[in-house]
Design a protein around this motif. Structure first.
Motif, PDB file in Angstrom:
ATOM      1  N   ASN A 157       0.816  -1.208   0.000  1.00  0.00           N
ATOM      2  CA  ASN A 157       0.000   0.000   0.000  1.00  0.00           C
ATOM      3  C   ASN A 157       0.852   1.261   0.000  1.00  0.00           C
ATOM      4  OD1 ASN A 157      -2.454  -1.493   0.216  1.00  0.00           O
ATOM      5  ND2 ASN A 157      -2.032  -1.796   2.399  1.00  0.00           N
ATOM      6  N   TRP A 195      -3.530   2.090  -2.819  1.00  0.00           N
ATOM      7  CA  TRP A 195      -4.149   1.163  -1.888  1.00  0.00           C
ATOM      8  C   TRP A 195      -5.232   0.390  -2.646  1.00  0.00           C
ATOM      9  CZ3 TRP A 195      -4.121   0.731   3.720  1.00  0.00           C
ATOM     10  CH2 TRP A 195      -3.120   1.474   4.340  1.00  0.00           C
ATOM     11  N   GLU A 196      -5.443  -0.872  -2.307  1.00  0.00           N
ATOM     12  CA  GLU A 196      -6.452  -1.676  -3.007  1.00  0.00           C
ATOM     13  C   GLU A 196      -7.847  -1.077  -2.907  1.00  0.00           C
ATOM     14  OE1 GLU A 196      -6.474  -5.772  -1.958  1.00  0.00           O
ATOM     15  OE2 GLU A 196      -4.861  -6.274  -3.356  1.00  0.00           O
ATOM     16  N   HIS A 197      -8.136  -0.400  -1.789  1.00  0.00           N
ATOM     17  CA  HIS A 197      -9.486   0.147  -1.658  1.00  0.00           C
ATOM     18  C   HIS A 197      -9.758   1.255  -2.674  1.00  0.00           C
ATOM     19  CE1 HIS A 197      -7.332   2.682   1.572  1.00  0.00           C
ATOM     20  NE2 HIS A 197      -7.603   3.519   0.589  1.00  0.00           N
ATOM     21  N   TYR A 200     -10.113  -1.700  -6.111  1.00  0.00           N
ATOM     22  CA  TYR A 200     -10.429  -3.131  -6.190  1.00  0.00           C
ATOM     23  C   TYR A 200     -11.872  -3.408  -6.600  1.00  0.00           C
ATOM     24  CZ  TYR A 200     -10.314  -8.097  -5.250  1.00  0.00           C
ATOM     25  OH  TYR A 200     -10.378  -9.457  -5.400  1.00  0.00           O
ATOM     26  N   GLN A 204     -10.433  -4.987  -9.541  1.00  0.00           N
ATOM     27  CA  GLN A 204      -9.863  -6.155  -8.885  1.00  0.00           C
ATOM     28  C   GLN A 204      -8.338  -6.065  -8.866  1.00  0.00           C
ATOM     29  OE1 GLN A 204     -12.793  -6.971 -11.135  1.00  0.00           O
ATOM     30  NE2 GLN A 204     -13.738  -6.413  -9.183  1.00  0.00           N
ATOM     31  N   THR A 205      -7.644  -6.982  -9.512  1.00  0.00           N
ATOM     32  CA  THR A 205      -6.170  -6.971  -9.466  1.00  0.00           C
ATOM     33  C   THR A 205      -5.543  -6.210 -10.635  1.00  0.00           C
ATOM     34  OG1 THR A 205      -6.091  -9.075 -10.675  1.00  0.00           O
ATOM     35  CG2 THR A 205      -6.135  -9.186  -8.257  1.00  0.00           C
ATOM     36  N   ARG A 207      -4.305  -3.372 -11.487  1.00  0.00           N
ATOM     37  CA  ARG A 207      -3.817  -2.074 -11.020  1.00  0.00           C
ATOM     38  C   ARG A 207      -3.407  -1.172 -12.178  1.00  0.00           C
ATOM     39  NH1 ARG A 207       1.036  -1.357  -6.607  1.00  0.00           N
ATOM     40  NH2 ARG A 207      -0.589  -1.942  -5.118  1.00  0.00           N
TER      41      ARG A 207
END
Length: 228
Positions: A157, A195-197, A200, A204-205, A207
């Motif tokens: 992150n 950050w994934e939030h 996502y 999803q993955t 990026r």
């Protein structure tokens, strides 16, 4: 345009440091209005992501910062920018709270404006920022390519930032977790939250697809205002 002059942690100063007026906020802290519909910045963020990322997570950081400052009445006279840039001056027990929640508040408040639809929104940086980008990166395209590579290279992150340094140059930085460049006496200009939030729910993955979407949505008027 609002400006602010305040001390860095090392005692130096950077004039005209805060066109982003959230840095002038003092206790009690508040979540700034979004300023546009929650569907207005697709593909950088959709309504579901904004509901989670801004309305819950960013808001939670603001609430936590507010609660922390309730316990440190001697710090309530300082603005958000002063709290971050003067971090080493504050009581030891207050520093981790300011570092995490203050950084997150400042970074996110600017981020929502950087990906805003804007009225008007410049198609490319001009003025002082345009000249600085040409000096440091040769072209906007090369600048964005390097910023993208920086964001893709983050493990875990964090944030990828283009900043103005204390020597009035542009540089790219990786800031771990929620840390703000302001903690290092550098002015955030353009950032990508990895950050994934931040992505996502929609990507999803994927990026890289998210980063491309953010870079396609940049409000250069907002970015340029940071260095004027």
């Amino acid at each position: 345009m609002a400006h602010w002059n305040g001390p860095f942690g090392d005692g130096t100063h950077l004039a005209r440091v805060a066109p982003d007026v959230v840095l002038q906020q003092k206790y009690p802290f508040a979540l700034p209005p979004l300023g546009y519909a929650n569907t207005a910045v697709v593909p950088a963020a959709d309504a579901s992501t904004l509901a989670t990322h801004r309305d819950k997570l960013h808001a939670a950081h603001v609430t936590a910062l507010h609660a922390a400052m309730e316990k440190f009445s001697s710090l309530q006279e300082y603005s958000l920018g002063q709290l971050l840039m003067g971090l080493r001056r504050w009581p030891a027990e207050a520093r981790p709270l300011i570092r995490e929640h203050g950084s997150a508040h400042a970074s996110h408040a600017l981020y929502w404006k950087l990906i805003a639809p804007g009225a008007p929104t410049a198609a490319a940086p001009s003025g002082r920022l345009g000249g600085m980008i040409t000096r440091e990166f040769e072209s906007v395209e090369k600048c964005l390519a390097e910023l993208k590579a920086t964001a893709l290279g983050i493990e875990g992150n964090g944030w990828a930032w283009m900043v103005k340094t204390a020597t009035n140059r542009l540089a790219l930085r990786v800031m771990a977790n929620e840390d703000s460049p302001l903690l290092e006496a550098e002015l955030p200009i353009l950032g990508i939250d990895v950050w994934e939030h931040a992505y996502y729910l929609k990507y999803q993955t994927k990026r890289e697809a998210y980063i491309d979407a953010v870079l396609s949505r940049i409000n250069w008027d907002v970015a340029g205002a940071q260095v004027e």
